[in-house]
Each structure stands twice: as structure tokens, then as C-alpha cells.
Design a protein around this motif. Structure first.
Motif, PDB file in Angstrom:
ATOM      1  N   THR A  39       2.334  33.770  24.048  1.00  0.00           N
ATOM      2  CA  THR A  39       2.740  34.960  23.124  1.00  0.00           C
ATOM      3  C   THR A  39       1.950  36.275  23.311  1.00  0.00           C
ATOM      4  OG1 THR A  39       3.311  33.288  21.353  1.00  0.00           O
ATOM      5  CG2 THR A  39       2.900  35.528  20.678  1.00  0.00           C
ATOM      6  N   ALA A  40       0.601  36.251  23.603  1.00  0.00           N
ATOM      7  CA  ALA A  40      -0.145  37.494  24.023  1.00  0.00           C
ATOM      8  C   ALA A  40       0.176  37.803  25.264  1.00  0.00           C
ATOM      9  CB  ALA A  40      -1.577  37.008  23.929  1.00  0.00           C
ATOM     10  N   GLY A  41       1.063  37.347  26.140  1.00  0.00           N
ATOM     11  CA  GLY A  41       1.169  37.846  27.320  1.00  0.00           C
ATOM     12  C   GLY A  41       0.806  37.115  28.476  1.00  0.00           C
ATOM     13  N   ILE A  42      -0.001  36.303  28.254  1.00  0.00           N
ATOM     14  CA  ILE A  42      -0.831  35.363  29.418  1.00  0.00           C
ATOM     15  C   ILE A  42       0.056  34.336  29.750  1.00  0.00           C
ATOM     16  CG2 ILE A  42      -2.746  34.088  29.814  1.00  0.00           C
ATOM     17  CD1 ILE A  42      -4.209  35.535  27.929  1.00  0.00           C
ATOM     18  N   THR A  43       0.545  34.308  31.120  1.00  0.00           N
ATOM     19  CA  THR A  43       1.257  33.348  31.645  1.00  0.00           C
ATOM     20  C   THR A  43       0.706  32.259  32.528  1.00  0.00           C
ATOM     21  OG1 THR A  43       1.834  34.862  33.789  1.00  0.00           O
ATOM     22  CG2 THR A  43       3.325  34.970  31.897  1.00  0.00           C
ATOM     23  N   ALA A  44      -0.688  32.418  32.870  1.00  0.00           N
ATOM     24  CA  ALA A  44      -1.508  31.551  33.804  1.00  0.00           C
ATOM     25  C   ALA A  44      -1.534  30.338  32.915  1.00  0.00           C
ATOM     26  CB  ALA A  44      -2.797  32.218  34.023  1.00  0.00           C
ATOM     27  N   PRO A  45      -1.862  29.003  33.724  1.00  0.00           N
ATOM     28  CA  PRO A  45      -2.424  27.762  32.943  1.00  0.00           C
ATOM     29  C   PRO A  45      -3.528  28.047  32.209  1.00  0.00           C
ATOM     30  CG  PRO A  45      -1.634  27.512  35.315  1.00  0.00           C
ATOM     31  CD  PRO A  45      -1.862  29.141  35.290  1.00  0.00           C
ATOM     32  N   VAL A  46      -3.600  27.306  31.099  1.00  0.00           N
ATOM     33  CA  VAL A  46      -5.209  27.567  30.497  1.00  0.00           C
ATOM     34  C   VAL A  46      -5.584  26.144  30.215  1.00  0.00           C
ATOM     35  CG1 VAL A  46      -6.126  28.100  28.122  1.00  0.00           C
ATOM     36  CG2 VAL A  46      -4.140  29.423  29.127  1.00  0.00           C
ATOM     37  N   ARG A  47      -7.159  26.100  30.595  1.00  0.00           N
ATOM     38  CA  ARG A  47      -7.822  24.991  30.217  1.00  0.00           C
ATOM     39  C   ARG A  47      -8.625  25.025  29.060  1.00  0.00           C
ATOM     40  NH1 ARG A  47     -12.944  23.218  34.270  1.00  0.00           N
ATOM     41  NH2 ARG A  47     -13.355  25.507  33.485  1.00  0.00           N
ATOM     42  N   THR A  48      -8.276  24.107  28.174  1.00  0.00           N
ATOM     43  CA  THR A  48      -9.175  24.235  27.093  1.00  0.00           C
ATOM     44  C   THR A  48     -10.091  23.249  27.139  1.00  0.00           C
ATOM     45  OG1 THR A  48      -7.407  24.889  25.605  1.00  0.00           O
ATOM     46  CG2 THR A  48      -9.303  23.999  24.365  1.00  0.00           C
ATOM     47  N   LEU A  49     -11.663  23.658  27.143  1.00  0.00           N
ATOM     48  CA  LEU A  49     -12.719  23.029  27.471  1.00  0.00           C
ATOM     49  C   LEU A  49     -13.640  22.730  26.261  1.00  0.00           C
ATOM     50  CD1 LEU A  49     -13.991  21.372  29.998  1.00  0.00           C
ATOM     51  CD2 LEU A  49     -15.265  23.699  30.237  1.00  0.00           C
ATOM     52  N   TRP A  50     -13.841  21.495  25.885  1.00  0.00           N
ATOM     53  CA  TRP A  50     -15.013  21.528  24.880  1.00  0.00           C
ATOM     54  C   TRP A  50     -16.494  21.432  25.374  1.00  0.00           C
ATOM     55  CZ3 TRP A  50     -13.794  18.580  19.799  1.00  0.00           C
ATOM     56  CH2 TRP A  50     -12.476  18.833  19.378  1.00  0.00           C
ATOM     57  N   SER A  51     -17.445  21.878  24.696  1.00  0.00           N
ATOM     58  CA  SER A  51     -18.867  21.625  25.168  1.00  0.00           C
ATOM     59  C   SER A  51     -19.364  20.458  24.666  1.00  0.00           C
ATOM     60  CB  SER A  51     -19.772  22.814  24.894  1.00  0.00           C
ATOM     61  OG  SER A  51     -19.752  22.812  23.170  1.00  0.00           O
ATOM     62  N   ARG A  52     -20.674  20.093  25.179  1.00  0.00           N
ATOM     63  CA  ARG A  52     -21.085  18.767  24.434  1.00  0.00           C
ATOM     64  C   ARG A  52     -21.573  18.967  22.820  1.00  0.00           C
ATOM     65  NH1 ARG A  52     -20.817  14.554  26.424  1.00  0.00           N
ATOM     66  NH2 ARG A  52     -21.794  15.131  28.275  1.00  0.00           N
ATOM     67  N   GLU A  53     -21.714  19.985  22.730  1.00  0.00           N
ATOM     68  CA  GLU A  53     -22.036  20.507  21.021  1.00  0.00           C
ATOM     69  C   GLU A  53     -20.570  20.506  20.355  1.00  0.00           C
ATOM     70  OE1 GLU A  53     -25.271  22.085  23.421  1.00  0.00           O
ATOM     71  OE2 GLU A  53     -23.114  22.294  23.660  1.00  0.00           O
ATOM     72  N   ASP A  54     -19.432  20.924  21.085  1.00  0.00           N
ATOM     73  CA  ASP A  54     -18.193  20.704  20.527  1.00  0.00           C
ATOM     74  C   ASP A  54     -17.974  19.219  20.282  1.00  0.00           C
ATOM     75  OD1 ASP A  54     -17.983  23.441  20.542  1.00  0.00           O
ATOM     76  OD2 ASP A  54     -16.677  23.490  22.471  1.00  0.00           O
ATOM     77  N   ASP A  55     -18.245  18.454  21.401  1.00  0.00           N
ATOM     78  CA  ASP A  55     -17.669  17.172  21.110  1.00  0.00           C
ATOM     79  C   ASP A  55     -18.415  16.428  20.116  1.00  0.00           C
ATOM     80  OD1 ASP A  55     -15.955  15.377  22.870  1.00  0.00           O
ATOM     81  OD2 ASP A  55     -17.647  14.204  23.386  1.00  0.00           O
TER      82      ASP A  55
END
Length: 760
Positions: free
Chosen positions: A457-473
């Protein structure tokens, strides 16, 4: 690891040392089943795929265009998961690639399932490879009708399936050779990747692959007599061992796509909270940051995604955010307050799971009153959560390690407003999970799709990898529930249990999930009570409370048995000690004649450990526990000591009864890993706690997991059996902590009632 050839099922007496026999004599006075029925997904006419790069291949992908072949359809009686086209690929050089219908995240199914298929195929094991399947209906669990890696069901539920797949493929190869030679198929045999004909002439499987697709897929096949097995039951090195030991194995976190961006998410500190105010100017100023986006998070919450050209700028961007969170609409659980609430509930009758006469309790000559406390536990796999999403018009492609690719694909389709058939899931090898990648809400997948959608929606057409940190996990939720047990036991001087009143308090794992309909009966989540009472013949009244708490919970390796085994096995041991009986003999007497597998596992562990015969070093004591989970039994005999108030586990001897073993090396590895993980639950700091709704732990510095330095000597012994195999991913965990605790009690005279241990 050792097999015990004398220890056949039904011959438990052979395990019993003579000194124990006298003591025993004295002591005794399933979501989507329609998918599997789809007949068009894997037609036999797609059995061959011609590849310019690799030559002929059998069924390299199940949904190849029907124009590639003109042969007749597969027998109507075969479902997609029964047809070789989705599972077997044979290249011109004879390389056999087996597609596995499960996620391999360390448990070894990437080797075990190919072993089963290759056994019936008579393949050359040196040429066997394996790959992950996807969300195609063919790869659903044949017993449950949904895509699932969990419940220690991979080998158990697919054993016959993969044998039949191998046998069908073999029959088609034999049929192709018979046609080429002009002989009857019955005159041919197979051996190590070849069809052998009269006079010893041979045709390799790779030479026959193209012709095999013209053969009919047999609906019924004759499987080998187990006496003919040359792979199944033999200790076999894992197919992924070289890649993993050399650092070449790719996981979901390693996915790299052209132009791919990385996102990290600032999630609310309290589950379900939202953004009140945001200043993202500093984040946007960081080099490499492409966008700062508000995105939905799990449980109705809201977060901030920073999309950048790498993890480090994304993390720096998140660190630079100035966010004020609105927690006014959500409750803020506190561990101390929860414990007080749970204790109050444990003193009250709950929903009744088991009923028995409790009248004898009041007049019992001996009584035990016990309260057990078990904390929230994080899964903490070595590979944190991640999901890569590529959007292309009305289609999407995802890459992640997932235990439920079908459910995750449906959740992704809903989030992205796409048709389910336009979402492709590429299952990746995962670096652990312990249940965290099998989540009914698909939280990390839904979140990643939400980030990709907002980025587009923001105009980004590239693939996106959402990554969690150890702290996030560790802070991100879905924990093993906190539990409190309360038990009142009355027994006589001989150890006969007259009444056992037991209450369990803890959140339901399956409430609100697709599993609720068949996992919750009479208000009781079956996962909360699994492992209670059995294998002991005792009069038990069991009641359960399931409070609602704003903490997301999930199954954790061995699920309910993580706490029920501890309560059961330490209490049984305490009764034995109180009545001055040997704890092994007492257990065997309580089992009666109904539990030969429990007896066999326990007696094997006892015999191999030297229990009762070997003189222990000063300050050491034996500890014993036995427990069945997921239809396999594991018994532990351990040696432990306590020095300056600190317990130490020195050795573990395991007796395992999981019926027929496909790969003994995998069983040994699973028991060793599960034992270490079970030991981890005993260590100081092995608890997730909350204060004012916020998880207090964030990394391995304040959330303890067992390390290699904690690992005692472990020996694993297996009870031989020809019965169909059961699960082994989880059963090695539950009995470890109680065995350790029972050894501590032998030394100190007091059973630890709380995990992790608090001896002071």
C-alpha cells in the motif's frame, strides 16, 4: 544406544533383577478431511515430469499440467496422500527424492520418512534425498486430514502411508521392466535401485522412470515382512547431517530473494495493546529504512513495522521510535497475583474429569497434602520466528518453517484478501519450534502478511522478510501455561492408596482454536489432564479450572505431560518412601498386569543402570520416573547429588518403549534432547514471569535454557517390538524432572514442589 534382544514385549520379567523381584512380590498384597478426498489434485497421469536439467523424474511436483501425460487416471479408491506422484521423484541417474509431508525442525523425519519409503521401494539408500512438501492436500496428515507436524505423529501416522507409497512405486517400476523384457512381472525382483530379471539382467530405476508413468498405479500392494527389512530398524545417519554440521543448511531465516527487504516490528508491551502516539522521525532518518508502517499485531493489538534493506537498519529504526502505548483496554496479568488466584481456585471443586469415592480420605492412616507450581515457559527455539512474503498481483508466495502449512496458507489468504489457491507456502527447514510453529492463530504468519500488505500500500513492491529477534521471540507470547496442582492423598501402611483428590488450575490451550470442538469436553481441555492417573490403579477424583488470562498460551513439547508427569511421579515416589518401599517395586505393583509396556521400559532402565546393585558415590542417590505420552513410554533412572543446596544431575539411563523403531539413532537423539530440555525446566531462571502485563524476561541472560555444560551422561536402551511405531519427539521430556526430583528427595527428605527447583 543398545537394543536388548531378550527384552521382547510381553516378557517384562526378563528385565527384572532378582533383588527387585522379591520387593515386587512383597509390594503386591482429528480439520480439513475434505481436502484428502480431492481426486483431481494428484492424478496418476502426472506421475512423470521431464526435466531438461535432471532427466526423467517421477512426480517431481504433484500439480503438473495434465497435458504432460496421456495415461489413464489413478484408481478412484486412491486419495492424494496415497499416490506416489506427490512423493517420489527418480532422476535418470537413479537418485530418488522423497517429499516429506512434515516439517523437519530437528526431529529427523527428513531421514525417517524416506527410510520407510525406500525400504519398500528397495532403493539404493546412498542415492536417496528428501525435500519438504507444501500446503498441497497430498501432504496432509493421513490420520487427521490436515497439514500438521505435532503430537509426535509423523512416523506413527505416516508409517503405513510411506510403506505403501514405496511399494506402489516399486510395482510400477517392475511393471515397466516386465513390459520392456516381455516377461511376467512375477518373474522379476528388485534390489538396491535395480529391477533384476531372468539371468541376472538389470535395469536401474532411473532407466525405467519414463516407462513407469505408463503403468497403472496399483490400489493394493503387498508390503514386506519385517524380517526382510534392510533399512527400517537399522541405525542410520541423517540425510541432513553434513549440511547441518558444516553450516551449509538453510533455514527459513536464510531465505534471500532478489530485492528483498527486512522488517522488524515494535510490538506492544502488553498483549493486545495499541499505539497511542508515535514519533517516527528519527527512525525514518536512519540510512536504509524504507518505511515505517502501522500494522495489526496478534490478539487485536497494533504495532509499528520498520521496513529496511537489512536487519540492522531495521532494528536501529525500531530502537529510534518514540512510541506511547495505550493499554487501557486490556488486562495486565501479574504472576504474583495469578499465583494467588490459582491457589484459591485449587482449593475449590472444578469441572470433574475423573470421579471416585473420596470418603476414605478422612480416615486414612497416612496422608499427603501437596501443592505444585509450574510457571509459564517460552519455546525459545534456536531459530527465532520469521516469514518472508512475496506479493505478485493477485498471488502470494510465502517462505517459513511451519508445522501447519495448510492452516497458515488459509490465514495468509484471508489477511491478504486473496483466494486460497493463489497462496503458495514454501516450507523451509526450521531451527527448532517445540510447538511454536504450530499455532492456530498463525500469529507470526498473519503479522508478516500484514506487514507485506501495508508495504505494498505504501508503494513497496519488493518481497518482505519479517524477522523476530531473540528478545521478540521470548517476549512475544504463546507460552506453556502456568499451572497449579493441589493433591490430597490418603493411603495405608502398605502403600495402598485409598483416595486421591486432585485439582489442576491453568489456562486452556485449545479454547477459541479449531481444536476446541473435539479437545474440550465438559469444560475440560484434554491437554491439561493428559498423563494423569495412568498407569496406576488408584481411586482418583480429578477436577479442573481454566481461568481466562491475557497471556497467549500454546502447546509446548509434550504439552500437558510437562506438569502432570511431575505431579504423578513425585507423589507416587513419596508414598513409596513414606511406607518404606522400594520406589521401583512399588510402581510395578501399582501397575498390575495392564501395563506391560510401562513395566518393560522401567525394568530395562533399572537393569541397565545398575539400580540397587551398583554402589553410588558418596552423596549421590537414585531417582526414578516412568511416563507415557503420545503412546510411547520412557522410564528414567538417574543419579543425582545436592551440594550446598544446589542439585546436580550426573547420569541418566533411559528405557524406551515406542514399538517398532524406524531409526534407532533418531530415537536416541530425541531422548537425549528431550532429557536435556526437561532438565532445563529444573534450572534457576527457567520461568516466564509477568509484572503489570509485561513479560520480564527477554533473552538467555534472564531466561535459562539447558546448555551442553548441563548435560549429564545419557544412555538410551530400547525395548524391541514389531508392533507399529509410535511417537518419539516428545515422550522423552516428561519423566526427567520428576526422576531428578525424586533423587533430590532421597537425599534431602523433601520433594521439590515447584519448577524450577527452589531448595532453599
Amino acid at each position: 544406544m543398545h537394543f536388548e534382544p531378550h527384552a521382547l514385549q510381553g516378557q517384562a520379567q526378563h528385565f527384572m533383577p532378582k533383588h527387585l523381584q522379591a520387593l515386587v512380590d512383597k509390594a503386591q498384597g482429528a480439520i480439513n478431511s475434505e481436502a484428502l478426498n480431492a481426486s483431481d489434485g494428484v492424478a496418476r497421469r502426472t506421475f512423470l515430469k521431464v526435466s531438461a536439467a535432471s532427466g526423467f523424474a517421477l512426480g517431481a511436483f504433484p500439480l503438473v499440467s495434465a497435458a504432460q501425460g496421456a495415461a489413464a487416471a489413478a484408481p478412484a479408491g486412491l486419495k492424494p496422500h496415497q499416490q506416489p506422484s506427490a512423493f517420489v521423484s527418480i532422476d535418470a541417474d537413479g537418485t530418488v527424492t522423497v517429499t516429506i509431508n512434515r516439517l523437519d525442525f530437528g526431529q529427523g523425519v527428513q531421514t525417517g520418512l524416506p527410510m520407510i519409503l525406500a525400504e519398500e521401494l528397495d532403493a539404493d539408500w546412498s542415492k536417496v534425498r528428501s525435500v519438504h512438501g507444501d500446503a498441497n492436500p497430498a501432504y496432509a496428515d493421513p490420520a487427521f486430514g490436515m497439514h500438521l507436524t505435532g503430537g509426535s505423529n509423523s512416523i506413527k501416522n505416516s508409517y503405513t502411508q510411506y510403506r505403501e507409497l514405496g511399494a506402489r512405486t516399486r510395482a510400477m517400476l517392475v511393471g515397466a521392466a516386465a513390459a520392456q523384457w516381455g516377461v511376467d512381472a512375477s518373474a522379476l525382483r528388485t534390489s538396491n535401485g535395480f529391477v533384476v530379471g531372468p539371468g541376472g539382467k538389470k535395469l536401474g530405476y532411473g532407466q525405467l522412470a519414463e516407462a513407469a508413468m505408463k503403468q497403472p498405479v496399483p490400489e493394493k500392494v503387498t508390503l514386506k515382512d519385517p524380517k526382510q527389512f534392510r533399512l527400517i530398524g537399522k541405525p542410520t545417519g541423517r540425510l541432513d547431517a553434513k549440511a547441518k554440521s558444516s553450516g551449509q543448511q538453510d533455514y527459513g531465516i536464510d531465505v534471500r530473494l532478489p530485492g528483498m527487504l527486512t522488517a522488524v516490528v515494535a510490538r506492544p508491551p502488553v498483549f493486545g495493546a495499541k499505539v497511542k502516539s508515535l514519533d517516527d522521525s528519527a527512525a525514518k532518518a536512519i540510512k536504509g529504512v524504507k518505511a515505517v508502517l502501522r500494522v495489526p499485531t496478534d490478539r487485536g493489538g497494533e504495532g509499528i513495522a520498520i521496513v529496511a534493506d537489512g536487519y540492522w537498519p531495521a532494528k536501529q529504526g525500531r530502537d529510534a521510535l518514540k512510541v506511547e502505548w495505550d493499554t487501557s483496554a486490556v488486562t495486565k496479568p501479574d504472576t504474583t497475583a495469578l499465583l494467588a488466584q490459582y491457589r484459591e481456585l485449587a482449593a475449590k471443586p472444578g469441572n470433574v474429569a475423573m470421579q471416585a469415592d473420596m470418603a476414605p480420605l478422612a480416615g486414612a492412616p497416612h496422608k499427603i497434602s501437596a501443592e505444585f507450581v509450574f510457571p509459564y515457559l517460552a519455546h525459545a527455539p534456536m531459530e527465532p520466528l520469521n516469514c518472508t512474503v512475496k506479493l505478485d498481483g493477485d498471488k502470494a508466495e510465502l517462505w517459513m518453517g511451519t508445522q501447519m502449512p495448510g492452516l497458515d496458507a488459509m490465514a495468509a489468504a484471508k489477511t491478504l484478501d486473496l483466494q486460497p489457491q493463489n497462496v503458495k507456502v514454501n516450507t523451509q527447514m526450521a531451527g527448532g519450534g517445540f510447538g511454536r510453529r504450530a499455532i492456530p492463530t498463525s500469529d507470526y504468519v498473519v503479522e508478516a502478511c500484514g506487514v507485506a500488505k501495508a508495504a505494498r500500500t505504501a508503494g513497496i513492491t519488493a518481497p518482505v522478510r519479517t524477522l523476530w529477534s531473540r528478545e521478540d521471540d521470548i517476549k512475544g507470547g504463546y507460552y506453556r501455561p502456568m499451572h497449579v496442582h493441589r493433591a490430597e492423598i490418603g493411603f495405608d501402611a502398605k502403600g495402598k492408596i485409598l483416595a486421591w483428590d486432585h485439582t489442576i488450575v491453568g489456562q486452556s490451550i485449545t479454547k477459541g482454536s479449531p481444536f476446541e470442538a473435539f479437545m474440550i469436553k465438559n469444560g475440560i481441555d484434554a491437554t491439561a489432564i493428559e498423563g494423569m492417573k495412568e498407569p496406576y490403579e488408584v481411586p482418583m477424583k480429578l477436577s479442573v479450572h481454566h481461568p481466562d488470562v491475557n497471556v497467549p498460551v500454546l502447546w509446548w513439547r509434550s504439552v500437558g505431560s510437562t506438569h502432570t508427569a511431575y505431579a504423578m511421579e513425585t507423589l507416587i515416589d513419596e508414598v513409596a518412601r513414606t511406607t518404606k518401599q522400594d520406589p521401583v517395586a512399588y510402581r510395578l505393583a501399582l501397575m498390575g498386569d495392564k501395563h506391560p509396556r510401562h513395566k518393560a521400559a522401567l525394568q530395562l532402565a533399572v537393569a541397565q543402570s545398575g539400580y540397587g546393585k551398583k554402589k553410588l558415590a558418596a552423596g549421590r542417590a537414585w531417582g526414578v520416573a516412568v511416563h507415557e505420552s503420545f503412546e510411547s513410554v520412557v522410564a528414567y533412572v538417574v543419579e543425582a547429588s545436592v551440594k550446598d543446596g544446589t542439585p546436580k544431575l550426573h547420569s541418566i539411563t533411559a528405557g524406551v518403549h515406542c514399538n517398532l523403531v524406524v531409526n534407532p539413532k533418531s530415537v536416541e537423539a530425541q531422548v537425549q534432547g528431550a532429557a536435556l530440555m526437561g532438565l532445563g525446566t529444573c534450572l534457576p531462571g527457567a520461568a516466564i514471569t509477568l509484572k503489570d502485563g509485561v513479560v520480564e524476561q527477554s533473552n538467555f541472560g534472564d531466561y535459562a535454557v539447558a546448555r551442553i555444560t548441563d548435560m549429564p551422561q545419557v544412555t538410551v536402551h530400547i525395548v524391541p517390538s514389531a508392533d507399529p511405531p509410535k511417537g518419539m519427539g516428545e515422550p522423552g521430556l516428561p519423566p526427567l524432572a520428576p526422576a531428578f526430583a525424586n533423587a533430590i528427595a532421597q537425599i534431602t527428605g523433601k520433594t521439590p514442589r515447584e519448577l524450577p527447583f527452589k531448595l532453599a
